[in-house]
Write an enzyme that holds these catalytic residues in place. Structure first.
Site, PDB file in Angstrom:
ATOM      1  N   ILE A   1       0.850  -1.207   0.000  1.00  0.00           N
ATOM      2  CA  ILE A   1       0.000   0.000   0.000  1.00  0.00           C
ATOM      3  C   ILE A   1       0.878   1.247   0.000  1.00  0.00           C
ATOM      4  O   ILE A   1       0.579   2.243  -0.659  1.00  0.00           O
ATOM      5  CB  ILE A   1      -0.963  -0.014   1.213  1.00  0.00           C
ATOM      6  CG1 ILE A   1      -1.790  -1.314   1.196  1.00  0.00           C
ATOM      7  CG2 ILE A   1      -1.897   1.192   1.180  1.00  0.00           C
ATOM      8  CD1 ILE A   1      -2.606  -1.549   2.454  1.00  0.00           C
ATOM      9  N   ASN A  46       9.922  -6.747   4.110  1.00  0.00           N
ATOM     10  CA  ASN A  46       8.910  -7.432   3.301  1.00  0.00           C
ATOM     11  C   ASN A  46       8.763  -6.742   1.952  1.00  0.00           C
ATOM     12  O   ASN A  46       7.683  -6.715   1.358  1.00  0.00           O
ATOM     13  CB  ASN A  46       7.574  -7.430   4.066  1.00  0.00           C
ATOM     14  CG  ASN A  46       6.600  -8.437   3.506  1.00  0.00           C
ATOM     15  OD1 ASN A  46       6.976  -9.379   2.820  1.00  0.00           O
ATOM     16  ND2 ASN A  46       5.321  -8.216   3.757  1.00  0.00           N
ATOM     17  N   SER A  96      -7.434  -0.913  10.450  1.00  0.00           N
ATOM     18  CA  SER A  96      -8.048  -2.011   9.716  1.00  0.00           C
ATOM     19  C   SER A  96      -9.464  -2.259  10.202  1.00  0.00           C
ATOM     20  O   SER A  96      -9.784  -2.033  11.379  1.00  0.00           O
ATOM     21  CB  SER A  96      -7.195  -3.266   9.952  1.00  0.00           C
ATOM     22  OG  SER A  96      -7.922  -4.411   9.603  1.00  0.00           O
ATOM     23  N   TYR A 126      -1.827  -9.491  15.930  1.00  0.00           N
ATOM     24  CA  TYR A 126      -1.753  -8.470  14.878  1.00  0.00           C
ATOM     25  C   TYR A 126      -2.927  -7.497  14.994  1.00  0.00           C
ATOM     26  O   TYR A 126      -2.746  -6.277  15.037  1.00  0.00           O
ATOM     27  CB  TYR A 126      -1.749  -9.133  13.485  1.00  0.00           C
ATOM     28  CG  TYR A 126      -2.134  -8.164  12.401  1.00  0.00           C
ATOM     29  CD1 TYR A 126      -1.227  -7.215  11.947  1.00  0.00           C
ATOM     30  CD2 TYR A 126      -3.428  -8.162  11.860  1.00  0.00           C
ATOM     31  CE1 TYR A 126      -1.597  -6.288  10.981  1.00  0.00           C
ATOM     32  CE2 TYR A 126      -3.798  -7.249  10.905  1.00  0.00           C
ATOM     33  CZ  TYR A 126      -2.883  -6.315  10.471  1.00  0.00           C
ATOM     34  OH  TYR A 126      -3.264  -5.391   9.534  1.00  0.00           O
ATOM     35  N   LYS A 182      -3.329  -3.175  16.056  1.00  0.00           N
ATOM     36  CA  LYS A 182      -4.061  -2.082  15.393  1.00  0.00           C
ATOM     37  C   LYS A 182      -4.921  -1.348  16.417  1.00  0.00           C
ATOM     38  O   LYS A 182      -4.956  -0.122  16.452  1.00  0.00           O
ATOM     39  CB  LYS A 182      -4.928  -2.625  14.252  1.00  0.00           C
ATOM     40  CG  LYS A 182      -4.131  -3.167  13.063  1.00  0.00           C
ATOM     41  CD  LYS A 182      -3.373  -2.070  12.347  1.00  0.00           C
ATOM     42  CE  LYS A 182      -2.457  -2.596  11.263  1.00  0.00           C
ATOM     43  NZ  LYS A 182      -1.474  -1.608  10.776  1.00  0.00           N
ATOM     44  N   SER A 190      -8.147 -23.014  -2.316  1.00  0.00           N
ATOM     45  CA  SER A 190      -9.105 -23.559  -1.350  1.00  0.00           C
ATOM     46  C   SER A 190     -10.000 -22.432  -0.885  1.00  0.00           C
ATOM     47  O   SER A 190      -9.502 -21.411  -0.396  1.00  0.00           O
ATOM     48  CB  SER A 190      -8.379 -24.145  -0.135  1.00  0.00           C
ATOM     49  OG  SER A 190      -7.722 -25.327  -0.501  1.00  0.00           O
ATOM     50  N   ILE A 191     -11.297 -22.619  -1.043  1.00  0.00           N
ATOM     51  CA  ILE A 191     -12.257 -21.638  -0.526  1.00  0.00           C
ATOM     52  C   ILE A 191     -12.621 -22.087   0.883  1.00  0.00           C
ATOM     53  O   ILE A 191     -13.161 -23.186   1.074  1.00  0.00           O
ATOM     54  CB  ILE A 191     -13.490 -21.542  -1.438  1.00  0.00           C
ATOM     55  CG1 ILE A 191     -13.060 -20.954  -2.785  1.00  0.00           C
ATOM     56  CG2 ILE A 191     -14.592 -20.720  -0.776  1.00  0.00           C
ATOM     57  CD1 ILE A 191     -14.186 -20.748  -3.773  1.00  0.00           C
ATOM     58  N   ARG A 215     -16.612  -9.917   1.972  1.00  0.00           N
ATOM     59  CA  ARG A 215     -15.669  -8.837   2.305  1.00  0.00           C
ATOM     60  C   ARG A 215     -15.903  -7.654   1.364  1.00  0.00           C
ATOM     61  O   ARG A 215     -16.501  -7.807   0.302  1.00  0.00           O
ATOM     62  CB  ARG A 215     -14.212  -9.295   2.093  1.00  0.00           C
ATOM     63  CG  ARG A 215     -13.749 -10.423   2.981  1.00  0.00           C
ATOM     64  CD  ARG A 215     -13.529  -9.966   4.404  1.00  0.00           C
ATOM     65  NE  ARG A 215     -13.006 -11.051   5.228  1.00  0.00           N
ATOM     66  CZ  ARG A 215     -13.760 -11.968   5.839  1.00  0.00           C
ATOM     67  NH1 ARG A 215     -15.079 -11.936   5.714  1.00  0.00           N
ATOM     68  NH2 ARG A 215     -13.205 -12.910   6.583  1.00  0.00           N
ATOM     69  N   ARG A 275     -11.641 -21.500   7.796  1.00  0.00           N
ATOM     70  CA  ARG A 275     -10.348 -21.105   8.380  1.00  0.00           C
ATOM     71  C   ARG A 275     -10.624 -20.496   9.753  1.00  0.00           C
ATOM     72  O   ARG A 275     -11.513 -19.644   9.887  1.00  0.00           O
ATOM     73  CB  ARG A 275      -9.684 -20.077   7.455  1.00  0.00           C
ATOM     74  CG  ARG A 275      -8.342 -19.582   7.919  1.00  0.00           C
ATOM     75  CD  ARG A 275      -7.659 -18.740   6.858  1.00  0.00           C
ATOM     76  NE  ARG A 275      -8.262 -17.420   6.699  1.00  0.00           N
ATOM     77  CZ  ARG A 275      -7.786 -16.475   5.896  1.00  0.00           C
ATOM     78  NH1 ARG A 275      -6.711 -16.707   5.152  1.00  0.00           N
ATOM     79  NH2 ARG A 275      -8.376 -15.308   5.807  1.00  0.00           N
ATOM     80  N   GLY A 282     -10.802 -18.284  12.867  1.00  0.00           N
ATOM     81  CA  GLY A 282     -10.691 -16.834  13.081  1.00  0.00           C
ATOM     82  C   GLY A 282     -11.333 -15.982  12.010  1.00  0.00           C
ATOM     83  O   GLY A 282     -11.343 -14.750  12.122  1.00  0.00           O
TER      84      GLY A 282
END
Ligand code: UDP
Length: 344
Positions: free
Chosen positions: A14, A37, A127, A152, A156, A219-220, A234, A298, A300
């Site tokens: 970003i 990164n 976020s 993480y 925030k 993989s969904i 989302r 997944r 979380g």
């Protein structure tokens, strides 16, 4: 003279797009990045896109003396956009102290140095994870902050509080907290984009790597959620649109147009897309058929979240502009370009 802006994490995904938009808007940019990164080539690509080479200092924001030296070397920095942070949710669960140290101390260092160098304000990358699973959709800035799902996400939330407490203490600084939804896509030039480290954790990088054959199959994660097609929803925001939100936030700080010394804005499109809708939009936009399978949920994951961006629309005069097909095509073109450059 052009106003000088410090962008931490300016060679990241970003950050790099934001540097270009700041330059396009007439700002002079100083980048600080530790390249943990990202790579120094990004500075060349920024120059290739904007025609202007930003100043670049390879530095970790944990290095207080080093940061002090940057403010001294580039006098008159008016405002900061703070992107530099560790951002892998899973890794943060494994290495919480690394995440708390990197993400909290970096911000504290900047806030401590701002008064010394008369830096007026800071734009902070926050976020939508701070909302968790909102009770009402679309989610507004008034929605309650939910307990973070990961270290993480917690960084925030804590960083938002650190900024609020600092401003409330009377420090001569102001702030804009931008709560991003899901940033995707790449610069239309295909010279800037997201370069995931190892196996991508995020959806669009995984899709483009599958489409080009680096990954066998997407993989969904779950098709039994309480959504129309059972997959999670989302709000996917184009990265260049997101970058432009930072430019207007900076102008608002410098022109002293803020209504409060700390303001918060949702940065999203206002539209939710399910994982399956996104996959189909990708296929339509690129003409590439995607190999995918339904996999277990997944841990979380939030079931559904999308923004009410009305406040940003009204106060910042900012609106997401790019449609999802163009955005997904830009992500695909970026992946094709990486292959051409022999990178991935
Ligand atoms: N997702 C998926 N497969 C992947 C990666 C992500 O189905 O390989 C889903 C994930 O479960 C979520 C959505 O895509 O519903 C967006 O995930 P991402 O990690 O990109 O962003 P998040 O909203 O979780 O931060």
């Amino acid at each position: 003279m052009k106003d000088r802006i410090l962008v931490t994490g300016g060679t990241g995904y970003i950050g790099s797009h934001t540097v270009v938009e700041l330059q396009n808007a007439g700002y002079e940019v100083v980048i600080v990045d530790n390249l943990s990164n990202s790579s120094a080539d990004v500075v060349d690509n920024i120059e290739a896109v904007s025609g202007i080479r930003p100043a670049f200092e390879k530095l970790d924001c944990l290095d207080f003396a080093g940061l002090d030296g940057v403010f001294a070397k580039y006098p008159g920095i008016k405002a900061i956009i703070h992107f530099a942070a560790s951002k892998a949710v899973g890794e943060s669960v494994q290495k919480p102290l690394l995440y708390y140290r990197n993400n909290l101390v970096s911000l504290i260092n900047l806030l401590e140095l701002m008064p010394k160098y008369n830096v007026q304000g800071i734009v902070f990358s926050s976020s939508c994870t701070v909302y968790g699973q909102p009770d009402k959709l679309p989610v507004t800035e008034e929605a309650p902050i939910k307990k973070a799902e990961s270290p993480y996400g917690n960084t925030k939330q804590i960083n938002e509080e650190i900024i609020r407490d600092t401003v409330a203490s009377g420090a001569p600084v102001s702030a804009i907290l931008l709560r991003y939804f899901n940033p995707i896509g790449a610069h239309p030039s295909a010279l800037l984009g997201e370069l995931p480290n190892g196996v991508p954790q995020n959806l669009v990088p995984y899709i483009v790597q599958t489409a080009i054959g680096i990954r066998e199959k997407l993989s969904i994660f779950g098709d039994d959620y309480n959504t129309p097609d059972g997959t999670c929803i989302r709000d996917y925001i184009n990265v260049v649109d997101l970058a432009k939100a930072h430019v207007v936030a900076i102008a608002r700080i410098l022109e002293k147009k803020q209504k409060e010394k700390v303001e918060v804005f949702n940065i999203g499109t206002g539209h939710g897309l399910s994982v399956l809708q996104l996959v189909h939009a990708f296929e339509k936009a690129t003409g590439v058929k995607l190999n995918y399978q339904i996999a277990p949920r997944r841990a979380g994951d939030i079931e559904q979240v999308w923004a009410d961006p009305a406040l940003a629309n009204k106060e910042l005069g900012w609106k997401a502009e790019t449609n999802i097909e163009d955005t997904l095509r830009s992500a695909w073109n970026w992946q094709l370009k990486l292959r051409e450059r022999g990178i991935q």
